[in-house]
Design an enzyme around this catalytic site. Sequence first.
Site, PDB file in Angstrom:
ATOM      1  CD  GLU A 185      60.860  65.680  81.331  1.00 44.69           C
ATOM      2  OE1 GLU A 185      60.778  66.602  80.394  1.00 44.69           O
ATOM      3  OE2 GLU A 185      61.194  64.624  80.997  1.00 44.69           O
ATOM      4  CD  GLU A 231      59.680  61.007  76.004  1.00 42.45           C
ATOM      5  OE1 GLU A 231      59.779  62.306  76.187  1.00 42.45           O
ATOM      6  OE2 GLU A 231      60.070  60.275  76.850  1.00 42.45           O
TER       7      GLU A 231
END
Length: 867
Positions: free
Chosen positions: A473, A749
Site C-alpha cells: 500500500e 493502525e
Amino acid sequence: MSPRPSQPRFEHHEPGRLGIGERAPRLSWMIPEAPQNWAQGGAEVDLQVTSGLGEVRTSTHQLTGPDQVLVAWPARPLTSRDRVSARVRVRGAEPGSPWGEWSEASTVEVGLIEEQDWTAQFVGPRAQRASTEPGAAERPPARVRHAFTLPAGITSARLHLSGHGLVEAEINGRRVGDEELTPGWTSYAHRLRWATFDVSEHVVPGDNAIGVWLADGWWRGRIGFEGGRTDLWGTDLAALVQLEALTDAGELVRVVSDDSWMVGPSPTSQASLYDGEHTDLRRADPSWSTPGFLAPGWEPVHTAELDASVLVAPTGPPVRCTEELTPVSVTRRGPDRWVLDFGQNHSGRLRLRLEGPEGTVVTLRHAEVLQDEELCTRPLRQAAATDRVVLPGGPVTWEPRATIHGYRYAEVSGWPGEIHAGDVVSRVLHTDMDRRGWFECDDTDLNRLHENVVWSLRSNFVDLPTDCPQRDERLGWTGDLQVFAPTAAYLYDVTGMLASWLQDLAAEQHERGTVPFYVPFMQLGIFSADMPPAAVWGDVAVLTPADLHLATGDVGLLRRQWPSARDWLERVAATAGEDLIADKCFQFGDWLDPAAPPDQPWAATTPAPLVATAYFAHSARRLATIARVIGQDEDAERYAGLAERVVAAYQERFLPGGQLQAVTQTALALTTAFDLWPDAASAQAGALALAQLVQDGDYTVATGFAGTPAVADALTIGGRVQDAFALVQSHQSPSWLSMVDRGATSIWERWDSLLADGTVNAGEMTSFNHYALGAVAGWLHRVVGGLAPLEPGYRQLLVAPRPGGTVRYARAKHLTPYGEAKVTWRVEGATLEVEVNVPVGTTAVLDLPGGQVEEIGHGQHHRSLLI
C-alpha cells in the site's frame, strides 16, 4: 549593542540547499538572546549573488519593523544557477538603537528554473510493458553511462538529475550525493522533481565518465493493494541528466543525456519497492562508471524528448539515511538462518558486511512482528519485502539501493559463518526533516507512547506522507495526514515536504473534480476516478494548509492552496444540497472505530453523516479564516455565513433540542472540539455526557480516525481534564498504553493490531506502523506540556499546562520560527512550579490552573502557585 541574529533561512529549505525553485525566496531569522523588553525595530540584509557564469553582485537592504519570519525578498528576482549568500543584522525599536553584529551567512542555489535551460533528453532502454502473465519474469533494471572530457580550470560543477523511475548517479566511480530514492514520488503527470548536486570534487580535467542506475520505483513498479498496478505513469526507465561545469574563464560547459549515451545491463535483476531487490555481485564491475569502461551488452540508448513544463524544484529536504540501528538481539534459527531484532519498528533497509564463497546466496526478509518466534509476514499481504544478494567471493559491503521496507525484525538466511557485531546494520530512511518539538514527563509509558508517535512519523514521511511503510500500500492517504498534521508540524519541520504534496493534491483534485482519497491517485479496487467528496479525508485541502500556517506563519502557502481549499468546500456544499447535511454519498466516517467489525472498518457506532457534516461546518469556518488572512474579504464573509448555516443544519438534524442523538465518544468529541453546541448549557451537558461515557467504558477508547484526535481535547475543553488524563493513561484495551504494554515501538493502525494473547489480528488490514491514532501526541504537547501557538507562527504562545493523572513533571519544547519556546513544570507537594522560556520576537499568554492569566514577554519566567 543590539543582539546578533541566527543564520538566516531561505523559505523552508535546509542551509546550503541546491536546486531551489523560488525566484524571490523569503527570509527568516531568529534572535537567540536579547535584553528584557528588547524588540526588533529594523533589519539589514546583505546579499551576494553569484551567477552561473561567476559574475558577482552585492546589495544591502534596510527593512523597518519587527518582521523576521518569511520576510519578503528585498532584491531583484533570482535566475537559474544563481548562488545566493545572505546575512542579517538587526537593531532595536528604540530611536537611535545601534546595529548589532552580522549573522553567519547562509547560502542556497537556484536550479534550472527556465524551461529553455534544459537541453537534456530522457535516456534509457527501450520501453517494455510489464507482462500480465502469472509468474512472468520481472523487467530487470538497467544502467546508462557516458564518457566525456572537460577542460582544465573547472571551478565548480553541478549535476541536475531526474528520471522516470529511480535514479542514482556515479561519476568516475564515486557515488554522487547522499540522497535516496531520487527523484522521489510526485504526481508525475503534473510534476516531476529534479535534484541538484555539487560534483566539483567528482570531475577532473580530461577524461571523465558518468553512470546512472535505473530502477522501477513508483514510476512503473507495482504499487497498491489487491495485486496493485504497474506502469502507472509509463513503461520506460530513463535518466534525465544535465551536468554543468564552470571554468575559470567564465565558460559554462554542458554534458547532457542524449543519443550518444549507452545503456547496459545491471547486476540487479529486480528492484521493487514492495518486493525487494535482487543483486548478483558477480556481475558487478565498479569500473562501469569510469573512463575507458568496455563490456559486452552495452548499446545506444533509447531517447525521449523532455516536456520541461512538468519539471519542478524541491521545496523540502530529500530522503536520506538519518540513523543506523544495530540489532538488540541475534538469534540462530538454523544452520545458516538468523532472526535479528533491531528493537524498533522503522522504515529502511539493511547493510551487510560479510565474506563468503563465490555464488553464496544471502536472503533478507523483513517483518514488523514475530509470531511463534518467526517472522509474521501475513500483514505484508502481497509485498514480498525480500532482498537477495549473490556474493562474488571475497569481502563485500552491500546495501540495496532502490527499495525500502518497514520492519523491526529481519531474517537473514544463507549467511556464511557467524554474524558478528557490525556485520548487519539497519539504515533508517525517511525524508530528512529537522526536528522541531520534544515532550517528556515522569510517566515512562507516556514517554514511550510519544516516542512511538515520532517513529511512526519518521517511518511514513518518506518523500510524501504515507499510511504505512511495510505492506502493499504505502499510499498518501489524505485522511491520515489531515488528522495528524498538527502533531507532525510540532514534532518536525514538515512544511517544505507537505507543500510539495499539497501541490500534487491540487493538481489531482483539478483533474478529477474532487480531492482523492490518496495522493498521488491511482485506480485501485473500488476506488475509481469518480470519487465522492469524503469528509475527514478531503478536508485536508482546507485544514492542513491552515494547520501549517498556524505552525509557521506561512501566508504564501495559504495563497497557493486557496483554489484547492475553496474548490473542495464548494464541492462539499454542492453535494450536500439544500439541507447542508453530508449524507448524499459514501463517507469513511469514524474509520476503524474499535467497535466496528474487523472486516468492516467503516461500520462505526457514530453515524457517518454526523461526522461528515461536523467536518463540513469546521472546514467552512477555517476556510473563512483563511480567506481573511489572504485578503479575500468577500469570500471570508460568504464562507463564514455558510459555516453558520451548516452549524444550524447540524444542530437541527443531530442536536434537536440541544440533545445529541448519537451519544458516542466521537459524536460528543467532535461537537465539542468543533464548537457545534447551540448554547453553553448544552455544551456543559455534553462535557458531562462525554466524561460519563469514558468513565462507563473504564477509560477505554471508543473512537476511530475522526474521533481520536478530538476526544482528549474535548474532555479538556469541557473542564474534565482528569478524565482526559485517565483516558490517555489507561492501560485497558483499547487504549494507547495497551499498545505500549504489548511491546509497540510505533503507532498501530488498529487498536488491536496485536491481540491480548499475543497473536496478530486476523484482519486483512493490519499494520503496526500508522501515525493517525498518534494524533493524541498533540494533546500531550498542548495540555500536559502546556505549549501551543496562539497566533500563526507562534508569534504569540499559549502556555497553559494542566497537571493531572499520575504526572507530576512534564516538559514541552518547540523550536518556533522565532526561536526556542520551552515550558517545564513540576508539582512539589501542593505547589506547582512552572518555568517558561519565551523566544525573542514573541509574547505568551500564561494561563495557569486556577484562572491565573497574564501576558509575558520574551525571556525566562518562573511562577509558583498552590494547587
